[in-house]
Scaffold this active site. Structure first.
Site, short mmCIF file in Angstrom:
data_model
loop_
_atom_site.label_atom_id
_atom_site.label_comp_id
_atom_site.label_asym_id
_atom_site.label_seq_id
_atom_site.Cartn_x
_atom_site.Cartn_y
_atom_site.Cartn_z
N ASP A 136 68.74 8.40 57.38
CA ASP A 136 69.00 7.88 58.70
C ASP A 136 68.37 8.34 59.86
OD1 ASP A 136 70.78 6.02 60.12
OD2 ASP A 136 72.22 7.80 60.37
N GLU A 182 64.17 6.55 62.95
CA GLU A 182 63.13 5.40 64.03
C GLU A 182 62.09 6.33 64.57
OE1 GLU A 182 66.66 5.75 63.96
OE2 GLU A 182 66.66 3.82 62.87
N ASP A 198 73.46 -0.61 62.01
CA ASP A 198 75.14 -0.70 62.60
C ASP A 198 75.18 -2.13 63.03
OD1 ASP A 198 74.93 1.77 62.05
OD2 ASP A 198 74.41 2.45 63.90
O1 MIG Z 1 74.47 8.10 65.15
O2 MIG Z 1 75.67 9.09 60.09
O3 MIG Z 1 73.42 3.72 60.99
O4 MIG Z 1 75.33 4.11 59.17
O5 MIG Z 1 77.26 5.88 59.56
C1 MIG Z 1 75.10 7.43 64.13
C2 MIG Z 1 76.58 8.40 60.87
C3 MIG Z 1 74.39 7.90 62.80
C4 MIG Z 1 73.87 5.70 61.96
C5 MIG Z 1 73.97 4.87 60.62
C6 MIG Z 1 75.46 4.81 60.18
C7 MIG Z 1 75.91 6.12 59.98
C8 MIG Z 1 75.86 7.05 61.37
N1 MIG Z 1 74.57 6.98 61.74
#
Ligand code: MIG
Length: 796
Positions: free
Chosen positions: A409, A412, A487
């Protein structure tokens, strides 16, 4: 105004024909043995033949090209030895292959691509132009737009299926709670498919800088693309079928390897499930409520202080014990790993990474520090093979605890507390030894991180297939794992938005995709959750997920009738696993999308060109979910042929729309005539029942006379493994129909096929000349055959 002015600024170059430099006239050309190099008055142009139907175009300024590296292309892509001819013909230089003619206008070096009928499929509107940028060149390529041009692809983008009259930016962005016109999103795929008068072609702009794509948004007579740096380097891919373009693009950028079977199962997630007892409770609930489940996900809270490759010993005192309890129940555990490493000298990953010089630095040598979940963090330079290797090995710790797959995650990369939401421009990356800035490397950060994860984990798991999910990505990401659409929000509008997004990802070479079921931001109504599950029943990645601040949304929380209706959708998926798995096999070979817009299969039918509220799963299943609140019915367009209602077996004739009733308990699903659909026994997890007996559902041909279906089988977990591939060749005859079954490969677990034919009662059935006894009741013919090669004949 839809776009802030900084979006438009780069396009100031784009719209002006006087601003910037152009090539000038062609002074000479040379046959290089791989294509032609044109000497123009202001620059050089290379037109290289990669294959008869793939042409690479590069612009060289100051008589040279930039270093030739690509992060997207398969490592083993090399130009095929292709016969082509190049010659000077009156006002043009011509390059011809057996699939294409490329004409370069001698007066201004503008390029036209022609098919073999002489149709000009893609024509420069004005010659390519450039401006000197901070890094390399800002290049602009414009093409002539006509009234019947349509555009697809670009990966994960908001908006409809057809991108005509829209403008897009490629810059991977954390886009929490994005909407129908938010751009950019998490992934960048600088690849599109054009459809001109029904004939398809593709363009892959292999440039990792921030790029823009405009399909007649600013000017009604042109479309094009532009970069903020690098050079002009694009691949023109000839069709004329969309399928051909997608397969050729997959040949350039790679395909998704077969995942383990469990990754095709239903998954539950939330931000976050903890402590261990909560995880166990979710698993037990799923089992006791008969909601099939293969995976539970651990979001960030499982970590100790958000430090990657650690876990919280208070919340998960015995992680290994938990994963083994899960495994006993047939459930896998996937956990999150983010790129940010807490800058804390007492933390071994930080210490060893600093010692080994693994983290990104500024040009002055100072470590780059950015704030994410753990506070101040450093970030590995995933563009460096040594760093990828180091990172890949760190997964050992979690694998030893029984974690089965990983979730990357925030890649980016997303950074908190800064306006840009990402790293500073002057952070430096290894980049094949070229030492490049974040400006160039931003869009491929996730691609390189995923490569590190996938390759590292694969090495640690012997011959087991690995599963990795990513949020951000770039062209080529499909080689390393699955992607989800980030999201999204709990609204019907968002549910509708996900479908064209997933379809365009599939057309962009990225087939293993899904959206957070129920929506991430906000809480769904019971109806929305149900509809989202129905729409996702056959979506490649089936994961329910929600944010930390929302109500629970597991399938059982709203009770009846919702739980039963959701269960029905999940059950349908689990029965159809052999069909879905065969599509994963197919895409691993040729990049065919698993979810397909109607235009992919029925390109000649212009009614299909913009449809995105229904979709095909493979070529044989049509899904037309209810996408609006309180929908009692909806129109469904049926493409050519006849379509059987999956529930009632009623038949709809193609080329027309029908109003279909959609009370909450129904998902409209239709099967194409001539299909052989393979199903397996319903289990509570994907591998609960061995596939020794499978059911073949046969939907006889009505208007057409022939069809072919395939079925791929293997052990569902090993990378190098025996397989078997069946093909079912159906042919209509005067007095009935025949199916020739062929089999290749040596995986022989499946011994028997239960056959179900949806038709009236036959007079006689034979398999390899032997008469086969059958039962008939209510429009269903039932019998059994051995799972082997042979010819089945059904006579009425
Ligand atoms: O700042 O890990 O898109 O699926 O639950 C948010 C927490 C960070 C973004 C992800 C989301 C995840 C969440 N993450």
């Amino acid at each position: 105004m839809k776009y802030a002015s900084f979006y438009l600024f780069p396009f100031m170059l784009y719209c002006s024909l006087v601003y910037g430099h152009t090539l000038g006239n062609v002074e000479a050309f040379k046959d290089t043995g791989r294509g032609i190099k044109l000497q123009c008055s202001n620059a050089i142009l290379s037109i290289e033949v990669i294959a008869p139907d793939i042409i690479r175009v590069r612009l060289g300024i100051n008589l040279k090209f930039l270093d030739d590296y690509s992060y997207s292309l398969r490592e083993d892509v090399s130009p095929q030895r292709t016969d082509y001819k190049a010659f000077d013909k009156s006002s043009s230089i011509v390059l011809t292959t057996h699939a294409l003619d490329v004409l370069v206008d001698k007066a201004n070096a503008s390029i036209g691509f022609y098919d073999k009928s002489g149709f000009n499929i893609c024509q420069d509107f004005s010659p390519v132009s450039w401006e000197i940028a901070e890094e390399g060149y800002s290049v602009t390529c414009t093409k002539t737009l006509s009234y019947d041009d349509h555009f697809y692809g670009l990966g994960e983008k908001s908006g409809g299926l057809d991108k005509r009259r829209s403008l897009f930016e490629m810059w991977n962005t954390d886009a929490y709670g994005y909407g129908p016109s938010t751009d950019p999103l998490y992934q960048s795929h600088p690849f599109f498919i054009g459809l001109k008068d029904g004939k398809a072609f593709g363009v892959f702009f292999d440039n990792t800088y921030r790029t823009f794509f405009d399909f007649g948004y600013q000017f009604e007579d042109r479309y094009g693309f532009q970069s903020q740096g690098g050079e002009l380097d694009y691949y023109f891919i000839q069709g004329p079928k969309i399928k051909d373009v997608v397969h050729r693009y997959a040949n350039l950028t790679g395909t998704t390897p077969l995942p383990p079977m469990w990754a095709l199962g239903h998954m539950l997630c939330r931000h976050s499930y903890y402590p261990d007892s909560e995880v166990l409770k979710i698993a037990k609930n799923a089992r006791s409520k008969l909601i099939p489940l293969d995976v539970i996900w651990l979001d960030i809270h499982y970590m100790d202080d958000f430090k990657v490759f650690t876990w919280d010993k208070k919340l998960f005192p015995n992680l290994k014990g938990l994963t083994s309890k899960m495994h006993d129940m047939g459930i896998k555990v996937v956990s999150m790993i983010n790129p940010g490493v807490k800058a804390d000298p007492s933390y071994d990953v930080f210490r060893s990474g600093v010692e080994k010089d693994m983290f990104l630095k500024y040009s002055d040598g100072g470590l780059y520090i950015g704030e994410v979940w753990p506070g101040n963090c450093v970030f590995p330079d995933f563009s460096d093979p040594g760093v990828r290797d180091w990172w890949g090995k760190l997964y050992q710790k979690l694998i030893d605890e029984g974690i089965d797959g990983f979730w990357n995650d925030m890649n980016e990369p997303a950074i908190f507390g800064v306006e840009s939401k990402t790293m500073d421009d002057n952070v430096m990356f290894y980049d094949y030894g070229l030492y490049s800035t974040h400006k160039k490397m931003h869009n491929v950060f996730a691609l390189n991180m995923l490569k590190a994860t996938f390759e590292g984990v694969s090495k640690l798991m012997d011959n087991e297939r690995s599963f990795v999910l990513t949020r951000a990505g770039f062209s080529g990401i499909q080689k390393y794992g699955a992607s989800w659409t980030g999201d999204n929000s709990s609204s019907f509008e968002h549910l509708g938005l996900q479908i064209p997004m997933l379809l365009n990802m599939g057309l962009s070479g990225t087939p293993f995709v899904g959206s957070d079921i129920g929506g991430y931001a906000g809480s769904p109504t019971p109806e929305l959750l149900t509809r989202w599950y129905q729409a996702s029943a056959l979506v490649p990645l089936m994961r329910e997920h929600t944010s930390i601040t929302t109500y629970d949304q597991e399938p059982w929380v709203y009770g009846e009738p919702y739980t039963s209706i959701i269960r029905k959708s999940i059950n349908m998926r689990y029965e159809l696993l052999p069909y879905i798995y065969t599509l994963f096999y197919k895409t691993s070979k040729d990049g065919s999308p698993i979810l397909r817009p109607l235009v992919y299969e029925y390109q000649k039918d212009r009614n299909t060109w913009t449809i995105h509220d229904e979709f095909l799963v493979g070529s044989d299943i049509l899904v037309a979910p209810a996408l609006k609140e309180e929908t009692l019915g909806r129109y469904v367009y049926f493409p050519d042929g006849n379509w059987y209602d999956y529930d009632t077996k009623g038949v709809f004739e193609g080329g027309k729309s029908f109003y279909i009733h959609t009370p909450l308990e129904t998902t409209p699903v239709f099967i194409k005539e001539g299909s052989v659909i393979t199903k397996k026994e319903l289990g509570q997890y994907t591998t609960e029942h061995p596939m020794d007996t499978l059911t073949l559902e046969i939907y006889p041909l009505i208007s057409n006379n022939a069809s072919v279906s395939i079925l791929y089988l293997d052990d569902g977990r090993s990378r190098n493994t025996a397989y078997s591939l069946f093909s079912f060749d159906m042919n209509n005859k005067n007095d009935g129909f025949g199916i020739s079954i062929e089999k290749t490969g040596s995986y022989d677990l499946t011994k028997c096929f239960n056959i179900k034919i949806f038709s009236r009662s036959p007079k006689e059935i034979t398999f390899g000349k032997t008469p086969i006894p059958f039962n008939y009741a209510n429009g269903v013919v039932l019998f059994k055959i051995k799972a082997k090669k042979g010819k089945m004949v059904i006579k009425y």
